[in-house]
Design an enzyme around this catalytic site. Sequence first.
Site, PDB file in Angstrom:
ATOM      1  N   GLY A 213      -0.477  -5.247  -7.282  1.00  0.00           N
ATOM      2  CA  GLY A 213      -0.876  -5.228  -5.882  1.00  0.00           C
ATOM      3  C   GLY A 213       0.266  -5.631  -4.977  1.00  0.00           C
ATOM      4  O   GLY A 213       1.256  -6.239  -5.414  1.00  0.00           O
ATOM      5  N   CYS A 214       0.124  -5.317  -3.694  1.00  0.00           N
ATOM      6  CA  CYS A 214       1.196  -5.592  -2.733  1.00  0.00           C
ATOM      7  C   CYS A 214       1.409  -7.090  -2.548  1.00  0.00           C
ATOM      8  O   CYS A 214       2.526  -7.602  -2.675  1.00  0.00           O
ATOM      9  CB  CYS A 214       0.898  -4.911  -1.403  1.00  0.00           C
ATOM     10  SG  CYS A 214      -0.781  -5.203  -0.780  1.00  0.00           S
ATOM     11  N   TYR A 215       0.318  -7.820  -2.237  1.00  0.00           N
ATOM     12  CA  TYR A 215       0.414  -9.274  -2.110  1.00  0.00           C
ATOM     13  C   TYR A 215       0.896  -9.901  -3.418  1.00  0.00           C
ATOM     14  O   TYR A 215       1.699 -10.834  -3.427  1.00  0.00           O
ATOM     15  CB  TYR A 215      -0.953  -9.871  -1.771  1.00  0.00           C
ATOM     16  CG  TYR A 215      -1.334  -9.887  -0.313  1.00  0.00           C
ATOM     17  CD1 TYR A 215      -0.493 -10.444   0.647  1.00  0.00           C
ATOM     18  CD2 TYR A 215      -2.567  -9.382   0.105  1.00  0.00           C
ATOM     19  CE1 TYR A 215      -0.865 -10.484   1.983  1.00  0.00           C
ATOM     20  CE2 TYR A 215      -2.953  -9.421   1.438  1.00  0.00           C
ATOM     21  CZ  TYR A 215      -2.092  -9.975   2.374  1.00  0.00           C
ATOM     22  OH  TYR A 215      -2.471 -10.015   3.695  1.00  0.00           O
TER      23      TYR A 215
END
Length: 807
Positions: free
Chosen positions: A624-626
């Site tokens: 995921g990005c986070y």
Amino acid sequence: MIISKVGKSMLSKSVSFNARRLSFLPTLQRRKKFLIKHTKQQSRLYSQDLQRNEKETIIKLLYNIGSKEEAEQYLRQFSSVESQKFAVIKVGGAVISNEIDSLASSLSFLNRVGLYPIVLHGGGPQLNIELEKAKIEPQYNNGIRITDAKTLEIARSIFIKENLKLVEALEKLGTRARPITGGVFIADYLDRSEYGYVGQITGINKDVVNASIKAGALPILTSLAETPSGQILNVNADVAAGELAKVLEPLKIIYLNEKGGLINEETKKKIDSINLDEEYDHYMAQPWVKYGTRLKLKEIKELLDHLPRTSSVAITAVEQLPKELFTDSGAGTLIRRGYRLFKFNSLDEMDKNKLQKRLQINPNSDFISNLSKKSCKVYSDESYDALAIVTQEKTNPNAIPFLEKFVATKTIILNNVIDNIWKMIQKDNPRLLWAIDDRDENKAWHFSRSDGSYTINGKTLFWYGISVEEVSAAIKDFAATLSNTNTTQSSSSVALIGARGYTGQNFVSLLNNHPYISLSHVSSRELEGQELSGYFKEKIKYVNLKAEQMKEMQKNGEVDCWVMALPNGICTPFVQAINEGQADKSLILDLSADYRFDNEWTYGLPELGDRESLRKAKKISNPGCYATGSQLSIAPLLPYISETPTIFGVSGYSGAGTKPSPKNDPKFLENNMIPYSLTDHIHEREISYHLRKTVNFIPHVASFFQGITLTVNIPLSKTFKSAEIRELYEQKYAGEKLIKVVDDVPLVKDISKKHSVKIGGFGVHSSGKRVVIITTIDNLLKGAATQALQNINLALGYDEYEGIPLE
């Protein structure tokens, strides 16, 4: 303040314009106050513009001293630390007497590029002159000046006079300076019966120095010290500079002298550099190293032994100070602890775990097995922060050696350790070939070390020490090798399932520039039948692929890579269909969170994972990005974390997807920021799972479209300084093309539409046991599409960064 005609004009126009509004003010007094305030504001703004323009001009002047790259590199390094940690400069009394204008000019030059050197001066020659006038004969014991009450009185007068002389010279050049003739050095009597009023420093009050810098003034110190009761004592200026450096731990300790460096008394030439770990015993054994030179080397070694390896001592002339600081070649004598270097004649002599970690490969890597088939020499420092591998064909002892790998951390590069390793390589290998990617950021360094080069297909071959005939043969072999590589580099087809979202759109855009990967299918239920926009290799229409169709396509080998760009919890039936068609025949990359906790899938974060595993993977779960930004923020400090880190994340509203909601409504987000999933967010679980360290994560969405900023609070189990933490990050991510460790706090506006991650801040609490890291990442690129292409490239056998624009 000097204001040009243009500046006066600007002020007069602004004042006259605003004067028209004064009629609205009820009293003459208020009109007068407004006019004075407004004039001051305009003057201050104009002064700031002048200072900014002046700084830019002076930085450009630095480019004339060396190269632009050198100047910017060292300026970044010096600016990356707190102001008081840049440099302690010790100035001899003779320099103030004979070269005060040059000294003031050099110090002013440094200050105008934003640096604050701490200057400490002596006054020995001036003191001797005044003592002679007073008919006092100087007395010494073991090289220490015996200081009686009369000598101390004269010394104090001289120091104050010389101090003010330097301050006034700086002020004339427009550089603020503060005379500090006491209050910094705390001392006891060295031995009152032997030396009189001579002090031994027992403490440093650095608040006096910090206050000067905070006020924007260069601190100009004398070496006078005081006892706790206030008695002034004389201290040797070299000793005082050393004690001050031990407390401040600056990058540079600079001794200015008229010779411009240490001189080899046998050759009568200046010594360019001394690496104490390697050369101290050698120099101390030389017959010409005696008296003052011997004492100076001994004192410098004792000083540097107390300081981080990033600190170094420079002995140079006043007029050469900028060149010494801002060029690789320097101008005087550079002395550092250095790094003890080693040569291994085979891989069996090395620590295999450290080697694999440094090269970021697994034990079964083809690279390691291929090296074992050749004669191999490895050059490195003790920690493998610098590593060079030179091979030669075992069957042909006359073959030209080839430099297979040369990697180094940023700290190693800035400390010129790679140059020392290069000298070892040259000594052992009178002839050498090596090649680099044309996108290598250190390309200029390689050009400067070679006799010639040849570039083809994005690769550059370098050589030195070989004949014209050997050059011709080497180029022919190099070109043939690349040609064979390109011939065997087959093209691949990708089917994108769920292409409607922002990540799918960015992935399509990246494939436009990929020489080997093309789209064969794009699937979207809502867009079925419409033409795909933004893809330029060929016209493609959206289809709505069902699981059974995908199963048949997999059986027929129609797709090399399936990219699942679907919401969480949706893609399992499609993955099952592909596996039923023929498991492991094609690569599957999933952008959702569905398989990020499944050990049968390879987690695709190349900078923290095992690239060899990714090269062999058939099922990759894209992080995921986070989660990507957070793990990269925390990983270098994992061995030193004492309690649970906390991550405060803010994303642009593209992270909320295309389905309408308050979290992606620009009007609702205007002047607003929305916290959501306050606990147990899926990324909190993902970060904790893959770091094997529990974290707290609080996400927010803001009014900007694209990008993420992470503020990461990390409690530490041991005391750190900001520079030490930054060095850990530079070492961890050395050579990583998509991770930038930066000096300042990175801003989200600067990462939007960029393919890299920026990590900076490194704010350390006064206790030294808590650090705040700031990381920015584009949620649609390195947080999704770019990272997906990295993983696909690795798994399909292409260069990891193929098709990815590198900054």
